[in-house]
Write a protein that holds these residues in place. Sequence first.
Motif, short mmCIF file in Angstrom:
data_model
loop_
_atom_site.label_atom_id
_atom_site.label_comp_id
_atom_site.label_asym_id
_atom_site.label_seq_id
_atom_site.Cartn_x
_atom_site.Cartn_y
_atom_site.Cartn_z
N SER A 289 88.74 19.80 22.41
CA SER A 289 88.26 21.12 21.87
C SER A 289 89.41 22.27 22.35
CB SER A 289 87.00 21.50 22.38
OG SER A 289 87.04 21.94 23.83
N THR A 316 75.02 15.40 23.19
CA THR A 316 75.27 16.59 22.63
C THR A 316 76.73 17.19 23.49
OG1 THR A 316 72.90 17.46 23.29
CG2 THR A 316 74.71 19.28 23.11
N GLY A 317 77.60 17.56 22.55
CA GLY A 317 78.86 18.06 23.05
C GLY A 317 79.94 16.98 23.36
N THR A 318 79.56 15.82 22.50
CA THR A 318 80.37 14.53 22.74
C THR A 318 81.67 14.70 21.78
OG1 THR A 318 78.85 13.24 21.63
CG2 THR A 318 79.00 12.88 24.08
N GLY A 319 81.41 15.43 20.58
CA GLY A 319 82.52 15.93 19.70
C GLY A 319 82.45 14.92 18.39
N LYS A 320 80.83 15.27 17.84
CA LYS A 320 80.49 14.63 16.60
C LYS A 320 81.07 15.81 15.65
CE LYS A 320 76.26 14.42 17.68
NZ LYS A 320 76.28 15.06 19.06
N THR A 321 80.47 16.96 15.70
CA THR A 321 80.83 17.81 14.78
C THR A 321 82.73 18.24 14.95
OG1 THR A 321 78.91 18.90 14.96
CG2 THR A 321 80.56 20.33 13.97
N SER A 322 83.15 17.91 16.03
CA SER A 322 84.73 18.32 16.12
C SER A 322 85.37 17.11 15.39
CB SER A 322 84.70 17.88 17.64
OG SER A 322 84.26 18.94 18.31
N GLN A 354 76.48 21.80 9.71
CA GLN A 354 75.27 22.04 10.45
C GLN A 354 74.52 23.07 10.22
OE1 GLN A 354 76.37 21.33 14.60
NE2 GLN A 354 74.44 20.37 15.23
N HIS A 471 71.11 12.65 15.70
CA HIS A 471 70.38 12.18 16.72
C HIS A 471 69.22 11.33 16.33
CE1 HIS A 471 72.67 14.86 19.63
NE2 HIS A 471 72.49 15.87 18.54
N1 LIG Z 1 85.64 27.09 18.41
C1 LIG Z 1 85.12 26.35 19.57
N2 LIG Z 1 86.20 26.62 20.67
C2 LIG Z 1 86.17 25.93 21.99
N3 LIG Z 1 85.27 24.96 22.13
C3 LIG Z 1 84.58 24.61 21.21
C4 LIG Z 1 84.59 25.08 19.82
N4 LIG Z 1 83.58 24.49 19.05
C5 LIG Z 1 83.30 23.61 19.93
N5 LIG Z 1 83.74 23.36 20.98
C6 LIG Z 1 83.32 22.62 22.07
O1 LIG Z 1 83.77 21.35 21.76
C7 LIG Z 1 82.89 20.18 22.34
C8 LIG Z 1 82.23 19.44 21.15
O2 LIG Z 1 81.66 20.22 20.47
P1 LIG Z 1 80.85 19.49 19.20
O3 LIG Z 1 80.20 20.75 18.35
O4 LIG Z 1 81.68 18.60 18.50
O5 LIG Z 1 79.66 18.96 19.78
P2 LIG Z 1 78.64 17.91 18.91
O6 LIG Z 1 78.64 16.60 19.56
O7 LIG Z 1 78.57 17.91 17.58
O8 LIG Z 1 77.41 18.47 19.51
P3 LIG Z 1 75.68 18.51 19.01
O9 LIG Z 1 75.07 17.22 19.10
O10 LIG Z 1 75.17 19.62 19.73
O11 LIG Z 1 75.85 18.99 17.71
C9 LIG Z 1 81.69 21.32 22.97
O12 LIG Z 1 81.76 21.09 24.38
C10 LIG Z 1 82.04 22.44 22.56
O13 LIG Z 1 81.41 23.62 23.42
#
Ligand SMILES: Nc1ncnc2c1ncn2[C@@H]1O[C@H](COP(=O)(O)OP(=O)(O)OP(=O)(O)O)[C@@H](O)[C@H]1O
Length: 504
Positions: A289, A316-322, A354, A471
Amino acid sequence: MYVSWRRTLTEDLHSAYFQGRVYYILNVLREDIDNPDQRISQDVERFCKQMSTMASRLIISPFTISYYTYQCFHSTGWIGPVSIFGYFVVGTIANKILMGPIVSILFEQEKLEGDFRFKHMQIRVNAESAAFYRAGKVEHVRTDRRLQTLLQTQKSLINKELWLYIGVNTFDYLGGFLSYIIIAIPIFTGVYDGLTPGELSALISKNAFVCIYLINGFTQLIDLSTTLSDVAGYTHRIGELREVMDDILRKQCDYDPASGESYDFDSDFNVHAGPVDTAFVLDHLSYKSPLSDQPLVENLSLKISQGTHLLVVGNTGTGKTSLLRVLNRLWEAHSGFVQMTTCFGPRGTLFLPQKPYMTDGTLREQVIYPLKDIYPASGSVDDDRIIQFLELAGVSSLLKRTGGLDEKVDWNWSDVLSPGEMQRLSFARLFYLQPKYAILDEATSALTEEAEAQLYRTCKQLGMTLVSLGHRSSLVKYHDVQLKLCGGGQWEVTKLKGAREEAT
Ligand SMILES: Nc1ncnc2c1ncn2[C@@H]1O[C@H](COP(=O)(O)OP(=O)(O)OP(=O)(O)O)[C@@H](O)[C@H]1O
């Protein structure tokens, strides 16, 4: 002038702002630029208004000043123009010193103005959630706090401007004396000793007129100091935005290291050369991130191929959306490659984010989004398709609410539609655009499992390959391969229900 300058400047800023990912990077990833929206709307407006009020004087002044300089020289010799020019130089230096602090405070004031407006915007957009919390009091305190900070800065701006006003008015006032001093010098040094009292008074009134007019030409310019300090503040804000956007555009990496080709983020519907049955090839991909040094995923190698439905799970927060951000090139990979081997849009790949995004406009514009026009241009046949897809997505009732596909609505779609309706409408979009690959980020989280089953079935009937993030365990049965993100860079790929394993 005001209107045409505003149009030119705003359109120029828009063309950079909406190019590629600039608007995303500015609003989400860059913290050094505050309130880009306010800079483009309000600051440009004020800048053009102040410039246009200055324009008439700036255009006319060179002519009047040249003419009266000549006249003044003719009647008083070099002493008149030189002393008036000297006086102007002194006045300009004094004003420049007084203007210095104003520009930086005006910059700060505009930032706080943007923050204050944003707070109101935040409440406007989230009014219902705030009302559920009965958050009127806390929001009142917080909004007032922003107002107080803004007013404090505004007060110190006005205090600084007061000295500038005093400076400008003193300059105007002393200018009145100067013309008589200029005339007095030749009189008392005996240049006009041979003249009769009548001739002398005629000469004094002629000279006084010319000098006063020349001084007036300069005082008009000095009077512009207050406007000029505002213009300097707005120029700083707009210029800074433009520079940062240029910087983003320069650094925007539209070069695909895997294929060696450069691509255009906006040329959505051009087919990218690559294997026909593959959408993405990930090769030892690592990403993190933007605000953290901890990798979200490390060394991920995977192929997303036609017919192999992929489910991405993880805490949560493992980076799926990322992962989707990296696939969509919103974020750069830390190392390794991602190659997108299909086009973006119809017949290619489409992402359902999302948070469903409801644009403004008619129901048709919602369904065909992000296309500008109907696709393919097929007139009434298209209406039938849209209605059919609205039915399949379970939101045909919207047709009655809007009064038709092309009826203008005066509501904000995100305010009136329930989260479930928004998700269903997003699926209607997907059915309409019929991409080969649909990437769904918790796209059914607000729906029942039956509704989810029906929407997934329709996607598959339309021949889409699905990449889902979620999930819910109910999603497993629609997919062949599961990618589990375990956090700390770890991941694992498993085959579901004995399907072909495409991923390595
Ligand atoms: N724009 C941003 N700037 C800084 N950090 C970010 C940004 N967007 C996401 N993050 C961080 O990157 C990490 C991964 O975020 P991500 O959205 O990929 O989570 P996720 O696995 O999709 O979670 P969820 O299941 O809640 O959707 C999180 O810790 C989040 O806080």
